[in-house]
Design an enzyme around this catalytic site. Sequence first.
Site, short mmCIF file in Angstrom:
data_model
loop_
_atom_site.label_atom_id
_atom_site.label_comp_id
_atom_site.label_asym_id
_atom_site.label_seq_id
_atom_site.Cartn_x
_atom_site.Cartn_y
_atom_site.Cartn_z
CG HIS A 158 -3.25 1.25 -2.15
ND1 HIS A 158 -1.91 1.17 -2.44
CD2 HIS A 158 -3.87 0.47 -3.06
CE1 HIS A 158 -1.73 0.37 -3.47
NE2 HIS A 158 -2.89 -0.07 -3.88
CG LEU B 194 -1.87 -1.19 1.37
CD1 LEU B 194 -2.83 -0.95 2.54
CD2 LEU B 194 -2.65 -1.46 0.10
#
Length: 300
Positions: free
Chosen positions: A47, A43
Amino acid sequence: MPDKEVQAVNPSTISVLHTVPDIRAHRRAVPGKVALVPTMGALHEGHLQHIRNCKKIADHVIVSIFVNPTQFNDSDDFKKYPRTLEADVAKCASAGADAVFAPDADEMYPPTMLNAAEIDVPKVTSILEGADRPGHFQGVCRVVVKLLNIVQPDIVSFGRKDYQQLCVVQSVADDLMMPVQIVHVPTIREPDGLAMSSRNARLDEADRKRAVGLFKALSAAKNLIEQDGETDPEAVEQAMVSVMRSHQFEVGYAVVRHPVSLGELSCIEPKLTGGVIALLAGSLGGVRLIDNMLIGAHEG
């Protein structure tokens, strides 16, 4: 965001679930509106922006973290894809997610399943990324439908960075009349314009500097269409290719298409089509990057 923010969060405050029965039980126990943020992990700020956005429009946010094998047509690419679950869970907690669903491959694709289903949108999946990566979108469709059936969210969040994927998923949801709202999140970019992507971490220092060529190519297309009034798609596409090659990209494609059907255009007429979408794919040092830009229309 800064690592200090992530380190300050206790990951134990977030539920981490690994099996279908567990995530379904969790979902049944949750009141109010539920949003799902599907990811393959590794991530980054892009995100986290999805998670924060969903916190504003839903009561409960679930993040799925699953490196989906069926959407990789290159086994080496699948093996190299970063897997950083512990750090990802901490980042999810820092952004306000309530739960993480992190299944393994056997959970999502049970070995006992003898007859696999196929889900496809041929007109959209056979071109561009689909032509370069056979089977990719069929794998995307399959895992997305699985996740939506497992979690049964009210909202699911997808980014415009993967524009063709967004078109495919929207088509599947619309045609199968799935009871879920798909939220489109604008592309999150680095200060120099490079679209945030988990793949960026695989670029060496020199290629990272060259990678801005994608954004510069898209900006050149935008200027040609919006400022110079260029209506010839081929002229715009050639200009994008030229910029990409000047940054040492191995060009996969550089096209200007209809923003909904992704069909080819004989003439660029943004007022008639609601804008056009420029889409690019190219490789640097063996790392494949994609990007896009809506032109002649507002992205909001």
